[in-house]
Design a protein around this motif. Structure first.
Motif, PDB file in Angstrom:
ATOM      1  N   ASP A  18    -106.599   9.679 -25.611  1.00 33.46           N
ATOM      2  CA  ASP A  18    -105.456   9.091 -24.916  1.00 33.46           C
ATOM      3  C   ASP A  18    -105.642   9.404 -23.432  1.00 33.46           C
ATOM      4  N   CYS A  19    -106.365   8.524 -22.748  1.00 34.24           N
ATOM      5  CA  CYS A  19    -106.740   8.777 -21.356  1.00 34.24           C
ATOM      6  C   CYS A  19    -105.536   8.900 -20.428  1.00 34.24           C
ATOM      7  N   ALA A  20    -104.416   8.285 -20.811  1.00 37.79           N
ATOM      8  CA  ALA A  20    -103.217   8.357 -19.980  1.00 37.79           C
ATOM      9  C   ALA A  20    -102.649   9.771 -19.920  1.00 37.79           C
ATOM     10  N   GLN A  21    -102.997  10.604 -20.903  1.00 36.14           N
ATOM     11  CA  GLN A  21    -102.511  11.978 -20.958  1.00 36.14           C
ATOM     12  C   GLN A  21    -103.586  12.990 -20.550  1.00 36.14           C
ATOM     13  N   CYS A  22    -104.692  12.485 -20.018  1.00 35.71           N
ATOM     14  CA  CYS A  22    -105.819  13.354 -19.646  1.00 35.71           C
ATOM     15  C   CYS A  22    -106.046  13.295 -18.148  1.00 35.71           C
ATOM     16  N   PHE A  23    -106.639  14.338 -17.596  1.00 29.07           N
ATOM     17  CA  PHE A  23    -106.910  14.407 -16.164  1.00 29.07           C
ATOM     18  C   PHE A  23    -108.361  14.052 -15.847  1.00 29.07           C
ATOM     19  N   GLY A  24    -108.892  13.050 -16.575  1.00 35.71           N
ATOM     20  CA  GLY A  24    -110.262  12.607 -16.309  1.00 35.71           C
ATOM     21  C   GLY A  24    -111.294  13.680 -16.582  1.00 35.71           C
ATOM     22  N   SER A  46    -118.283  18.829 -11.503  1.00 39.27           N
ATOM     23  CA  SER A  46    -118.167  18.026 -10.287  1.00 39.27           C
ATOM     24  C   SER A  46    -117.609  16.644 -10.631  1.00 39.27           C
ATOM     25  N   PRO A  47    -116.552  16.196  -9.956  1.00 36.68           N
ATOM     26  CA  PRO A  47    -115.966  14.890 -10.280  1.00 36.68           C
ATOM     27  C   PRO A  47    -116.956  13.753 -10.042  1.00 36.68           C
ATOM     28  N   CYS A  48    -116.958  12.777 -10.941  1.00 38.15           N
ATOM     29  CA  CYS A  48    -117.787  11.591 -10.767  1.00 38.15           C
ATOM     30  C   CYS A  48    -117.309  10.835  -9.531  1.00 38.15           C
ATOM     31  N   GLN A  49    -118.225  10.216  -8.832  1.00 46.48           N
ATOM     32  CA  GLN A  49    -117.860   9.485  -7.615  1.00 46.48           C
ATOM     33  C   GLN A  49    -116.959   8.276  -7.907  1.00 46.48           C
ATOM     34  N   ASN A  50    -116.911   7.861  -9.168  1.00 44.08           N
ATOM     35  CA  ASN A  50    -116.086   6.716  -9.539  1.00 44.08           C
ATOM     36  C   ASN A  50    -114.686   7.108 -10.012  1.00 44.08           C
ATOM     37  N   LEU A  51    -114.393   8.395 -10.048  1.00 41.36           N
ATOM     38  CA  LEU A  51    -113.084   8.857 -10.496  1.00 41.36           C
ATOM     39  C   LEU A  51    -112.054   8.695  -9.381  1.00 41.36           C
ATOM     40  N   ARG A  52    -110.962   7.991  -9.684  1.00 42.55           N
ATOM     41  CA  ARG A  52    -109.917   7.758  -8.696  1.00 42.55           C
ATOM     42  C   ARG A  52    -108.950   8.939  -8.632  1.00 42.55           C
ATOM     43  N   ASP A  54    -105.927   8.952  -9.354  1.00 41.00           N
ATOM     44  CA  ASP A  54    -104.993   8.942 -10.484  1.00 41.00           C
ATOM     45  C   ASP A  54    -105.691   9.309 -11.794  1.00 41.00           C
ATOM     46  N   PHE A  55    -106.914   9.856 -11.680  1.00 50.90           N
ATOM     47  CA  PHE A  55    -107.724  10.296 -12.822  1.00 50.90           C
ATOM     48  C   PHE A  55    -108.228   9.131 -13.684  1.00 50.90           C
ATOM     49  N   ARG A  56    -108.263   7.919 -13.132  1.00 53.39           N
ATOM     50  CA  ARG A  56    -108.808   6.776 -13.841  1.00 53.39           C
ATOM     51  C   ARG A  56    -110.163   6.394 -13.252  1.00 53.39           C
ATOM     52  N   CYS A  57    -110.957   5.710 -14.052  1.00 53.20           N
ATOM     53  CA  CYS A  57    -112.277   5.282 -13.604  1.00 53.20           C
ATOM     54  C   CYS A  57    -112.152   4.026 -12.744  1.00 53.20           C
ATOM     55  N   GLY A  58    -112.747   4.046 -11.580  1.00 56.07           N
ATOM     56  CA  GLY A  58    -112.659   2.918 -10.661  1.00 56.07           C
ATOM     57  C   GLY A  58    -113.497   1.728 -11.068  1.00 56.07           C
ATOM     58  N   ILE A  59    -114.443   1.933 -12.003  1.00 55.71           N
ATOM     59  CA  ILE A  59    -115.298   0.822 -12.430  1.00 55.71           C
ATOM     60  C   ILE A  59    -115.258   0.659 -13.951  1.00 55.71           C
TER      61      ILE A  59
END
Length: 279
Positions: A18-24, A46-52, A54-59
């Motif tokens: 449940d990605c909405a309840q996770c911090f990426g 290390s955070p992925c460069q695509n992580l926004r 709001d903890f969502r994937c930008g791509i």
């Protein structure tokens, strides 16, 4: 209609991401190297460069096109939301100290292992053939669930290999009970076998022991895999077009996500047909 509490269906729901309840967390905690599965290198923690922010994937909708096939295959079995909301009580990795972030990254893969074991144990308890050992399976499930709710510090020190070994002994007994009477022989006992690129089109593998088998890029078009034990089998680029996986034992969503299939591929009811499959 919501699943009734305490049912197998509700247990399965809690073991789904449940990605909405996770911090990426999968985009932060896990490392990967530039390869056919990932377009870049990334260190653990290390955070992925695509992580926004709001903890969502930008791509997210373009992962495969952008060279991140590995992300589309991964599944955390619900570890992301459990670590985010239960283990750390809703405090994300950016809101605390560097030690807090490091501990969160260390704990996530541990809980992911435990959640995967819970998936297998839940499935085992659904099998009528395993009824003789249901009490042992239930105790193992309760014990493993309790482990997932330990403190972050306790989880970071947990001996995961030992836990997996103990549970695997029960899962092996479950497999033997479930496959009893479905035939044996050399062709059916392929535990850990190297079957990379094997031509198994239309093969009768019903009830086969394929635990940990390497089936990378194997042709299993139209194969009968009903009731086959597929725990830990490597199905990367395995062609499952029109194959019958009904009742396949311990098959997981990540395995299916890594394989190829079609609208004619028959799956266990607990799993979902991957969006990238043809037909």
């Amino acid at each position: 209609m919501q699943d009734e509490p305490g049912t197998a269906a509700s247990a399965r729901t809690e073991l789904q991401a449940d990605c909405a309840q996770c911090f990426g967390l999968c985009c932060v905690a896990l490392p990967f190297a530039a390869s056919a599965d990932f377009a870049i290198d990334k260190a653990a923690g290390s955070p992925c460069q695509n992580l926004r922010t709001d903890f969502r994937c930008g791509i997210h909708t373009e992962l495969r096109q952008r060279g991140f096939n590995g992300c589309t295959v991964y599944d955390c079995f619900g570890a992301g939301q459990k670590v985010s909301q239960v283990t750390f009580g809703g405090a994300d990795w950016r809101s605390g100290t560097r030690e807090h972030a490091r501990l969160m990254a260390d704990v996530f893969p541990v809980v992911r292992h435990l959640q995967e074991l819970l998936w297998y144990l839940t499935e085992a308890l659904e099998l009528p053939a395993a009824r003789p050992i249901h009490p042992e399976l239930r105790r193992a499930l309760d014990t493993t669930e309790a482990l997932t709710r330990r403190t972050p510090e306790e989880l970071a020190e947990l001996d995961v290999p030992t836990v997996r070994q103990d549970v695997n002994a029960l899962l092996l007994r479950t497999s033997e009970l479930a496959r009893a009477g479905l035939g044996r022989g050399k062709k059916k006992e392929r535990r850990g076998a190297d079957l990379m690129g094997a031509r198994l089109k239309g093969a009768d593998l019903r009830g086969a022991n394929l635990r940990g088998a390497y089936l990378i890029a194997a042709d299993l078009t139209g194969a009968d895999l009903r009731d086959a034990d597929l725990i830990g089998a490597d199905l990367r680029d395995t062609d499952l077009t029109d194959a019958d996986l009904t009742g396949a034992l311990f098959l997981t969503q990540p395995q299916l996500n890594a394989a190829k299939g079609s609208a004619g591929t028959r799956l266990p009811a607990s799993l979902t047909r991957p969006g990238h499959w043809t037909g």
